[in-house]
Design an enzyme around this catalytic site. Structure first.
Site, PDB file in Angstrom:
ATOM      1  N   ARG A  56      73.641 134.692  22.974  1.00  0.00           N
ATOM      2  CA  ARG A  56      73.273 133.506  21.984  1.00  0.00           C
ATOM      3  C   ARG A  56      74.306 132.516  21.206  1.00  0.00           C
ATOM      4  O   ARG A  56      74.096 131.443  21.177  1.00  0.00           O
ATOM      5  CB  ARG A  56      72.423 134.099  20.955  1.00  0.00           C
ATOM      6  N   TYR A 108      56.357 111.190  20.767  1.00  0.00           N
ATOM      7  CA  TYR A 108      55.554 112.371  21.501  1.00  0.00           C
ATOM      8  C   TYR A 108      54.924 112.767  20.824  1.00  0.00           C
ATOM      9  O   TYR A 108      54.798 112.750  19.749  1.00  0.00           O
ATOM     10  CB  TYR A 108      56.602 112.735  21.852  1.00  0.00           C
ATOM     11  N   ASP A 180      65.488 109.671  21.364  1.00  0.00           N
ATOM     12  CA  ASP A 180      65.514 110.818  21.970  1.00  0.00           C
ATOM     13  C   ASP A 180      65.133 109.612  23.404  1.00  0.00           C
ATOM     14  O   ASP A 180      64.228 108.777  22.841  1.00  0.00           O
ATOM     15  CB  ASP A 180      63.212 111.148  21.679  1.00  0.00           C
ATOM     16  N   LYS A 205      62.533 116.908  32.191  1.00  0.00           N
ATOM     17  CA  LYS A 205      61.739 116.006  32.611  1.00  0.00           C
ATOM     18  C   LYS A 205      63.037 115.377  33.963  1.00  0.00           C
ATOM     19  O   LYS A 205      63.415 115.804  34.421  1.00  0.00           O
ATOM     20  CB  LYS A 205      61.347 114.702  31.727  1.00  0.00           C
TER      21      LYS A 205
HETATM   22  C1  LIG Z   1      58.150 116.640  26.831  1.00  0.00           C
HETATM   23  C2  LIG Z   1      59.181 115.860  25.483  1.00  0.00           C
HETATM   24  C3  LIG Z   1      59.637 116.142  24.695  1.00  0.00           C
HETATM   25  C4  LIG Z   1      59.271 117.964  24.292  1.00  0.00           C
HETATM   26  O1  LIG Z   1      60.254 118.836  26.191  1.00  0.00           O
HETATM   27  P1  LIG Z   1      59.601 119.926  25.895  1.00  0.00           P
HETATM   28  O2  LIG Z   1      61.464 120.276  27.521  1.00  0.00           O
HETATM   29  O3  LIG Z   1      58.503 120.201  26.683  1.00  0.00           O
HETATM   30  O4  LIG Z   1      60.264 120.888  25.021  1.00  0.00           O
HETATM   31  C5  LIG Z   1      60.011 115.265  23.457  1.00  0.00           C
HETATM   32  N1  LIG Z   1      60.241 114.555  24.186  1.00  0.00           N
HETATM   33  C6  LIG Z   1      59.586 113.203  24.873  1.00  0.00           C
HETATM   34  C7  LIG Z   1      59.717 111.734  24.953  1.00  0.00           C
HETATM   35  C8  LIG Z   1      59.097 114.236  25.916  1.00  0.00           C
HETATM   36  O5  LIG Z   1      58.693 113.635  27.473  1.00  0.00           O
END
Ligand SMILES: *Cc1c(COP(=O)(O)O)cnc(C)c1O
Length: 387
Positions: A56, A108, A180, A205
């Site tokens: 962890r 998001y 982000d 992603k």
């Molecule tokens: C998918 C996404 C998230 C969240 O990420 P997860 O891996 O699904 O928890 C945060 N910000 C954006 C822009 C996203 O597309």
């Protein structure tokens, strides 16, 4: 610098994506970082370790990934988390009751939900505003504001926010500028270079890129922020497993190639949709008619693989259209090699229904994959013929 240490910024992006944090394994020569599937590490004596005590707190596969993403974003420190939301949650754990966050108004959906339904219970406040206008951001900042939270391009309307213009504002008010960077990936956009303090990713992603993992990443060069994040990462246990770290490292090796193809295909699709008789409006920063075109050209290497459009015929036409494509799979998420289609109002952004930032029901979002571009255009055309 030795041949094996390609994490110096003198190497090109593609080289660092393959080598940064990933020298051959010293014990075996393994070219690929092993999956250290272990929870604990033997100690030669009490407290005498090789740098790892418990997974962890630290794991060598995770450490390689953390070093690689830091290098790709041009930052000092990387931290990996169980998901994008785990990364975002851990970052928000720095806030105290009464603290305030300014966010983009089409942030998001999961981030909005976390602030609106969870963090609000701990006294954290937020203001949503259209961050494409600096004066809106300036007006939203209060003495209690601790973070400006930017997504660019935004989801799903692909608005482009000028990071370099927000940075002096953040510094003047002594607040963290968080970006982000999920939609762009570090190949297309490196927010730290424009003055952001923290970069967050859903590596689920583009960084992973193959729709086979869930993982989050944070990069910062701020020592204080890194220290608090590492503490909370361990204290709250928001860590990913070594297998997902390995898959993310594997995906990142081809990030540059994939992003170039995603972007080329999306540009083609945007051109096809723009002016199509059944399309009302296209949202893509690579179209010269797009309001974000000039900032995107300055801030991004290429406009990326995500776009959305409003179809004529409203909600019914949109729902019909997303169920008629054959190659574009009807699914949430984005950033994988395969093309995806979705209806934000009923799927990814359903939690915004009834709020001030509800999404138009005629909006369709595409994550344009790296299949043959002409096959993608043909698929969209046959779907248009059915609505
Ligand atoms: C998918 C996404 C998230 C969240 O990420 P997860 O891996 O699904 O928890 C945060 N910000 C954006 C822009 C996203 O597309």
């Amino acid at each position: 610098m030795s041949k094996q240490q390609a994490d110096g910024h003198s190497y090109g992006f593609e080289t660092r994506a393959i080598h940064a944090g990933q020298p051959p394994d010293p014990s075996t020569g393994s070219v690929i970082v092993p999956i250290y599937q272990t929870s604990t590490y033997v100690q030669e004596g009490v407290g005498i370790t090789k740098g790892y005590e418990y997974s962890r707190t630290g794991n060598p596969t995770r450490a390689a990934l953390e070093e690689c993403i830091a290098s790709l974003e041009g930052g000092k420190h990387g931290l990996a988390f169980a998901s994008g939301m785990a990364a975002i949650t851990t970052l928000l754990l720095q806030l105290k009751p009464g603290d305030h966050v300014v966010m983009a108004d089409d942030v998001y959906g999961g981030t909005y939900r976390l602030l609106d339904r969870v963090m609000s219970q701990y006294g954290i406040e937020y203001t949503l505003t259209d961050m494409t206008r600096i004066e809106n951001v300036e007006r939203s900042i209060r003495p209690e504001t601790r973070m400006l939270w930017v997504e660019t391009p935004t989801n799903p309307l692909m608005k482009v926010i000028d990071i370099a213009a927000l940075a002096p504002l953040a510094d003047a008010h002594d607040v963290l500028l968080v970006v982000d960077n999920t939609f762009a990936s570090p190949y297309l956009q490196r927010p730290l270079e424009f003055g952001a303090h923290v970069v967050v990713h859903s590596a689920t992603k583009y960084l992973g890129g193959h729709s086979d993992l869930v993982l989050g990443l944070i990069v910062t060069s701020n020592e204080l922020v890194r220290g608090r994040l590492a503490f909370h990462q361990n204290a709250a246990g928001t860590v990913p497993g070594p297998m997902d770290c390995y898959l993310t490292l594997r995906g990142m090796k081809t990030l540059a190639l994939r992003m170039r193809e995603h972007s080329a295909n999306a540009q083609k699709v945007a051109g096809f949709l723009d002016g199509h008789p059944k399309v009302e409006r296209v949202f893509y920063p690579g179209l010269p008619s797009s309001p974000g075109y000039e900032i995107a050209a300055r801030q991004m290497t290429l406009p990326g693989g995500m776009l959305s459009f409003e179809i004529k015929g409203g909600r019914d036409a949109a729902l019909k259209f997303v169920s008629c494509t054959r190659l574009f799979a009807l699914a949430e998420s984005l950033g994988g090699v395969e093309s995806l289609i979705e209806h934000p109002g009923a799927m990814t952004h359903a939690s915004l229904a009834g709020s001030d930032i509800e999404i138009s029901s005629s909006l369709v979002r595409l994550s344009v994959g790296i299949e043959s571009g002409n096959d993608l255009l043909a698929d969209l055309e046959q779907a248009f013929e059915q609505v």
